[in-house]
Write a protein that holds these residues in place. Structure first.
Motif, PDB file in Angstrom:
ATOM      1  N   SER A 144      -3.754 108.951  76.923  1.00  0.00           N
ATOM      2  CA  SER A 144      -4.179 107.591  76.962  1.00  0.00           C
ATOM      3  C   SER A 144      -3.363 106.942  75.790  1.00  0.00           C
ATOM      4  N   PRO A 145      -2.978 105.607  75.681  1.00  0.00           N
ATOM      5  CA  PRO A 145      -2.373 104.988  74.702  1.00  0.00           C
ATOM      6  C   PRO A 145      -2.996 105.370  73.273  1.00  0.00           C
ATOM      7  N   ILE A 146      -4.418 105.135  73.435  1.00  0.00           N
ATOM      8  CA  ILE A 146      -5.164 105.194  72.301  1.00  0.00           C
ATOM      9  C   ILE A 146      -4.866 106.386  71.294  1.00  0.00           C
ATOM     10  N   ILE A 147      -4.375 107.640  71.919  1.00  0.00           N
ATOM     11  CA  ILE A 147      -3.967 108.947  71.074  1.00  0.00           C
ATOM     12  C   ILE A 147      -2.481 109.113  71.357  1.00  0.00           C
ATOM     13  N   VAL A 148      -1.759 108.302  71.454  1.00  0.00           N
ATOM     14  CA  VAL A 148      -0.466 108.602  71.596  1.00  0.00           C
ATOM     15  C   VAL A 148       0.073 108.898  70.298  1.00  0.00           C
ATOM     16  N   LEU A 149      -0.313 108.370  69.182  1.00  0.00           N
ATOM     17  CA  LEU A 149      -0.335 108.811  67.672  1.00  0.00           C
ATOM     18  C   LEU A 149      -0.547 110.120  67.353  1.00  0.00           C
ATOM     19  N   LEU A 150      -1.744 110.497  68.078  1.00  0.00           N
ATOM     20  CA  LEU A 150      -1.957 111.916  67.838  1.00  0.00           C
ATOM     21  C   LEU A 150      -0.914 112.971  68.258  1.00  0.00           C
ATOM     22  N   ALA A 151      -0.304 112.592  69.490  1.00  0.00           N
ATOM     23  CA  ALA A 151       0.636 113.353  70.064  1.00  0.00           C
ATOM     24  C   ALA A 151       2.109 113.119  69.288  1.00  0.00           C
ATOM     25  N   LEU A 152       2.255 111.965  68.889  1.00  0.00           N
ATOM     26  CA  LEU A 152       3.402 111.754  67.736  1.00  0.00           C
ATOM     27  C   LEU A 152       3.530 112.716  66.730  1.00  0.00           C
ATOM     28  N   ARG A 199      12.457  98.819  66.860  1.00  0.00           N
ATOM     29  CA  ARG A 199      11.343  98.265  67.073  1.00  0.00           C
ATOM     30  C   ARG A 199      11.060  97.888  68.393  1.00  0.00           C
ATOM     31  N   VAL A 200      12.088  97.783  69.184  1.00  0.00           N
ATOM     32  CA  VAL A 200      11.947  96.933  70.674  1.00  0.00           C
ATOM     33  C   VAL A 200      11.565  98.390  71.305  1.00  0.00           C
ATOM     34  N   LYS A 201      12.352  99.396  71.293  1.00  0.00           N
ATOM     35  CA  LYS A 201      11.908 100.718  71.976  1.00  0.00           C
ATOM     36  C   LYS A 201      10.656 101.330  71.575  1.00  0.00           C
ATOM     37  N   ALA A 202      10.342 101.309  70.458  1.00  0.00           N
ATOM     38  CA  ALA A 202       8.967 101.919  69.627  1.00  0.00           C
ATOM     39  C   ALA A 202       7.811 101.196  70.343  1.00  0.00           C
ATOM     40  N   ILE A 203       7.940  99.891  70.707  1.00  0.00           N
ATOM     41  CA  ILE A 203       7.072  99.259  71.284  1.00  0.00           C
ATOM     42  C   ILE A 203       6.900  99.523  72.643  1.00  0.00           C
ATOM     43  N   PHE A 204       8.053  99.658  73.250  1.00  0.00           N
ATOM     44  CA  PHE A 204       7.981 100.303  74.582  1.00  0.00           C
ATOM     45  C   PHE A 204       7.241 101.563  74.890  1.00  0.00           C
ATOM     46  N   VAL A 219       5.743  88.195  69.274  1.00  0.00           N
ATOM     47  CA  VAL A 219       6.228  88.975  70.328  1.00  0.00           C
ATOM     48  C   VAL A 219       5.210  89.906  71.125  1.00  0.00           C
ATOM     49  N   TYR A 220       4.303  90.038  70.478  1.00  0.00           N
ATOM     50  CA  TYR A 220       3.064  90.841  71.211  1.00  0.00           C
ATOM     51  C   TYR A 220       2.368  89.781  72.245  1.00  0.00           C
ATOM     52  N   GLN A 221       2.323  88.496  71.703  1.00  0.00           N
ATOM     53  CA  GLN A 221       1.609  87.526  72.648  1.00  0.00           C
ATOM     54  C   GLN A 221       2.669  87.334  73.871  1.00  0.00           C
ATOM     55  N   LYS A 222       3.989  87.196  73.631  1.00  0.00           N
ATOM     56  CA  LYS A 222       4.944  87.019  74.695  1.00  0.00           C
ATOM     57  C   LYS A 222       4.885  88.261  75.753  1.00  0.00           C
ATOM     58  N   ILE A 223       4.662  89.628  74.904  1.00  0.00           N
ATOM     59  CA  ILE A 223       4.593  90.677  75.954  1.00  0.00           C
ATOM     60  C   ILE A 223       3.478  90.862  76.761  1.00  0.00           C
ATOM     61  N   GLY A 224       2.295  90.521  76.157  1.00  0.00           N
ATOM     62  CA  GLY A 224       1.163  90.293  77.015  1.00  0.00           C
ATOM     63  C   GLY A 224       1.282  89.161  77.982  1.00  0.00           C
ATOM     64  N   GLU A 225       1.896  87.929  77.542  1.00  0.00           N
ATOM     65  CA  GLU A 225       2.103  86.988  78.823  1.00  0.00           C
ATOM     66  C   GLU A 225       3.025  87.469  80.027  1.00  0.00           C
ATOM     67  N   ALA A 226       3.939  88.128  79.334  1.00  0.00           N
ATOM     68  CA  ALA A 226       5.098  88.421  80.492  1.00  0.00           C
ATOM     69  C   ALA A 226       4.588  89.726  81.204  1.00  0.00           C
ATOM     70  N   GLU A 257      -4.689  99.424  69.215  1.00  0.00           N
ATOM     71  CA  GLU A 257      -4.101 100.990  68.862  1.00  0.00           C
ATOM     72  C   GLU A 257      -2.724 101.029  69.446  1.00  0.00           C
ATOM     73  N   GLN A 258      -2.067 100.237  70.467  1.00  0.00           N
ATOM     74  CA  GLN A 258      -0.845 100.284  70.941  1.00  0.00           C
ATOM     75  C   GLN A 258       0.009  99.848  69.927  1.00  0.00           C
ATOM     76  N   LYS A 259      -0.355  98.777  69.313  1.00  0.00           N
ATOM     77  CA  LYS A 259       0.149  97.931  68.057  1.00  0.00           C
ATOM     78  C   LYS A 259       0.481  99.138  66.878  1.00  0.00           C
ATOM     79  N   ALA A 260      -0.640  99.833  66.356  1.00  0.00           N
ATOM     80  CA  ALA A 260      -0.499 100.759  65.605  1.00  0.00           C
ATOM     81  C   ALA A 260       0.289 101.913  65.823  1.00  0.00           C
ATOM     82  N   ASN A 261       0.289 102.669  66.956  1.00  0.00           N
ATOM     83  CA  ASN A 261       0.964 103.514  67.347  1.00  0.00           C
ATOM     84  C   ASN A 261       2.578 103.012  67.479  1.00  0.00           C
ATOM     85  N   ALA A 262       3.034 102.020  67.986  1.00  0.00           N
ATOM     86  CA  ALA A 262       4.435 101.364  67.631  1.00  0.00           C
ATOM     87  C   ALA A 262       4.754 101.177  66.209  1.00  0.00           C
ATOM     88  N   GLU A 263       4.049 100.871  65.526  1.00  0.00           N
ATOM     89  CA  GLU A 263       4.222 100.872  64.227  1.00  0.00           C
ATOM     90  C   GLU A 263       4.709 102.269  63.505  1.00  0.00           C
TER      91      GLU A 263
END
Length: 358
Positions: free
Chosen positions: A34-42, A110-115, A178-185, A193-199
């Motif tokens: 799940s996205p919550i543990i992507v950081l562990l995978a990373l 940055r764009v790809k990390a968030i994706f 950016v994150y607000q726009k992504i949520g809306e789009a 958690e997803q924001k932390a993983n992206a960073e």
């Protein structure tokens, strides 16, 4: 796919800490994380018992590295799927880049990390519907109608440049926007958690470690490599920050004259420490005098040592390249303050690092 996230997280955490488990599990699990543990995978390594596999999921996705033939199929599919997504993003990023002015441009990492943080391990194969990629990329810029040069095809089929109306793009620097726009789009909320993983993905790809800041790659801290491929572990300015040379000296703690086995370089706590040459990490641990330290074995019976570190970013058995961040400087072990103790050993005999540094 029905396994609870808590079970997956426990398995991934175990894979981080147990060598035999890492070898047994490999990276099959990341396809269903799940996205919550992507950081562990990373932060895990692929088949950690095999040196050539010590590349993270993110590093594989952001590169064209050939995937190992014995990589688990589930893991391979997830990486190839993300690479295909990135290919779809590339054309859109180039288009927006053509419409920005001056030095302004989108930060493609940055764009790809968030994706990556949002969609790695997704069951939906690439490509998504075309408008998904467009909506996503558009979230990273604002657009203003203006006049400019556009390319059109004339009656004879030739491409010609003419004045026309274009949508100029201005990159958005505020990540919250950016994150607000992504949520809306995309009709979904981007979680903390997803924001932390992206960073963490962004820092890993841009700076070589899953945490950091832009100062790591600027000025004197940028990788500095000589013509023969030897990299300064702390940057081009190493000559100006030598506080203790190799050889006979007065020990700063005991006050007695004794031999110094390396060179001390005065750098602030947390400075990235880079591998001097390609090689294999043979020690990444703690020793009373050295504190946290890394030892790397290179070709031609040469070894390098990086001591007193605050944090190690590699593990024993890992293959590294010249310039790979192997640790962050610190003041562990027998020290009077933050610095890097750097050694060069030939046939296990310590020698003056000045003979090798660029």
């Amino acid at each position: 796919m029905a396994a609870p996230a808590a079970i997956l997280a426990k398995a991934a955490a175990l894979a981080l800490t147990d060598e035999n488990t890492r070898k047994g599990i490999g990276w099959c699990i990341v396809a269903i994380l799940s996205p919550i543990i992507v950081l562990l995978a990373l932060l895990c390594s692929v088949a950690a018992g095999t040196a050539e596999h010590n590349v993270s999921a993110a590093e594989f996705c952001f590169s064209s590295i050939t995937l190992p033939v014995d990589m688990p199929e589930e893991y391979k599919e997830s990486i190839e799927n993300m690479r295909a997504h990135f290919t779809e993003l590339d054309a859109l990023l180039d288009d927006i880049g053509d419409r920005t002015e001056g030095d302004e441009s989108l930060d493609e990492i940055r764009v790809k990390a968030i994706f990556y943080a949002l969609f790695f391990g997704s069951e939906t194969p690439a490509p998504f519907a075309a408008d998904v990629y467009q909506k996503f990329v558009d979230c990273f810029a604002t657009f203003t109608e203006t006049t400019g040069t556009v390319t059109e095809t004339d009656a004879d089929g030739n491409e010609v440049e003419v004045e026309g109306v274009i949508m100029a793009a201005t990159p958005i620097s505020d990540l919250d926007e950016v994150y607000q726009k992504i949520g809306e789009a995309l009709g979904t909320e981007v979680t903390a958690e997803q924001k932390a993983n992206a960073e963490s993905v962004y820092s890993l790809i841009k700076y070589g470690a899953p945490s950091g800041n832009e100062s790591w790659e600027t000025g004197d801290n940028a990788p500095y490599v000589s013509a023969d491929g030897f990299c300064s572990p702390i940057g081009a300015n190493w000559r100006s920050i030598v506080t203790s040379e190799f050889g006979n000296r007065v020990d700063p703690i005991s006050g007695q004259r004794s031999g110094h086995t390396g060179m001390d370089l005065a750098v602030p706590q947390g400075t990235p420490v880079r591998a001097a040459l390609p090689g294999t990490v043979i020690v990444a641990g703690y020793e009373g005098s050295y504190g946290n330290y890394v030892m790397i074995e290179h070709a031609n019976n040469l070894r390098t040592v990086y001591a007193h570190c605050s944090q190690l970013t590699v593990h024993s058995g890992q293959t590294v390249q010249a310039g790979t961040v192997v640790a962050l400087s610190g003041a562990t072990g027998r020290v009077t303050g933050p610095h890097l103790h750097f050694e060069v050993r030939v046939n296990n005999e310590r020698t003056d690092p000045r003979y090798y540094l660029p």
